[in-house]
Scaffold this motif. Structure first.
Motif, PDB file in Angstrom:
ATOM      1  N   LYS A 149       0.710  -1.169  -0.069  1.00 44.01           N
ATOM      2  CA  LYS A 149       0.074   0.255   0.050  1.00 44.01           C
ATOM      3  C   LYS A 149       0.831   1.262  -0.033  1.00 44.01           C
ATOM      4  O   LYS A 149       2.099   0.939   0.298  1.00 44.01           O
ATOM      5  N   VAL A 150       0.221   2.439  -0.250  1.00 39.95           N
ATOM      6  CA  VAL A 150       0.974   3.711  -0.353  1.00 39.95           C
ATOM      7  C   VAL A 150       0.128   4.611   0.335  1.00 39.95           C
ATOM      8  O   VAL A 150      -1.278   4.339   0.387  1.00 39.95           O
TER       9      VAL A 150
ATOM     10  N   VAL B  40       3.340  -3.769  -5.578  1.00 37.86           N
ATOM     11  CA  VAL B  40       2.621  -2.335  -6.058  1.00 37.86           C
ATOM     12  C   VAL B  40       2.766  -2.159  -7.469  1.00 37.86           C
ATOM     13  O   VAL B  40       4.083  -2.029  -7.648  1.00 37.86           O
TER      14      VAL B  40
ATOM     15  N   ARG C 178       6.974   4.228   0.233  1.00 44.49           N
ATOM     16  CA  ARG C 178       5.583   4.154   0.446  1.00 44.49           C
ATOM     17  C   ARG C 178       4.602   5.456   0.356  1.00 44.49           C
ATOM     18  O   ARG C 178       3.541   5.480   0.333  1.00 44.49           O
TER      19      ARG C 178
ATOM     20  N   LEU D  30       8.763  -0.528  -4.152  1.00 42.36           N
ATOM     21  CA  LEU D  30       7.160  -0.664  -4.565  1.00 42.36           C
ATOM     22  C   LEU D  30       7.089  -1.927  -5.307  1.00 42.36           C
ATOM     23  O   LEU D  30       5.932  -2.669  -5.221  1.00 42.36           O
TER      24      LEU D  30
ATOM     25  N   GLU E 247       6.922  -5.110  -3.450  1.00 39.78           N
ATOM     26  CA  GLU E 247       6.076  -5.298  -2.531  1.00 39.78           C
ATOM     27  C   GLU E 247       4.655  -5.483  -3.324  1.00 39.78           C
ATOM     28  O   GLU E 247       3.673  -5.474  -2.857  1.00 39.78           O
TER      29      GLU E 247
END
Length: 102
Positions: free
Chosen positions: A20-21, A85, A57, A80, A83
């Motif tokens: 998530k960010v 994303v 993030r 990112l 992860e």
């Protein structure tokens, strides 16, 4: 920047889950300082290289990587992606943003 603001920002950034960010502005609002998005960015930029805080993030509110086309931006994009994303060009789609309880 005072210690209260810094500590609140660090705590909020640490709470952003992997995958998530959040935006600089959202972090500032969650810290209780809604008009301090630039200061959040400044704090992230001043972290030591070995910091464990997930600074990668935190993005612009439009999903763009603020430091795109720089070595730090390349590191941010890779972290990112690691992860899971999605990053298209230099932008993360909105569905990856944390939904904070305001």
């Amino acid at each position: 920047m005072n210690d209260e603001f810094r500590d609140a920002v660090y705590q909020i950034v640490a709470a952003i889950p992997a995958g998530k960010v959040s935006s600089y502005g959202a972090v500032a609002r969650q810290a209780g300082f809604p008009r301090h998005a630039r200061f959040v960015g400044r704090l992230m930029s001043r972290l030591p290289n070995d910091s464990r805080l997930p600074w990668h993030r935190v993005l612009r509110s439009d999903g763009h990587i603020a430091l795109a086309d720089t070595p730090a931006g390349d590191i941010q994009i890779q972290r990112l992606l690691d992860e899971n994303v999605a990053v298209t060009g230099t932008r993360v789609p909105g569905h990856f943003f944390v939904k904070w309880d305001d």
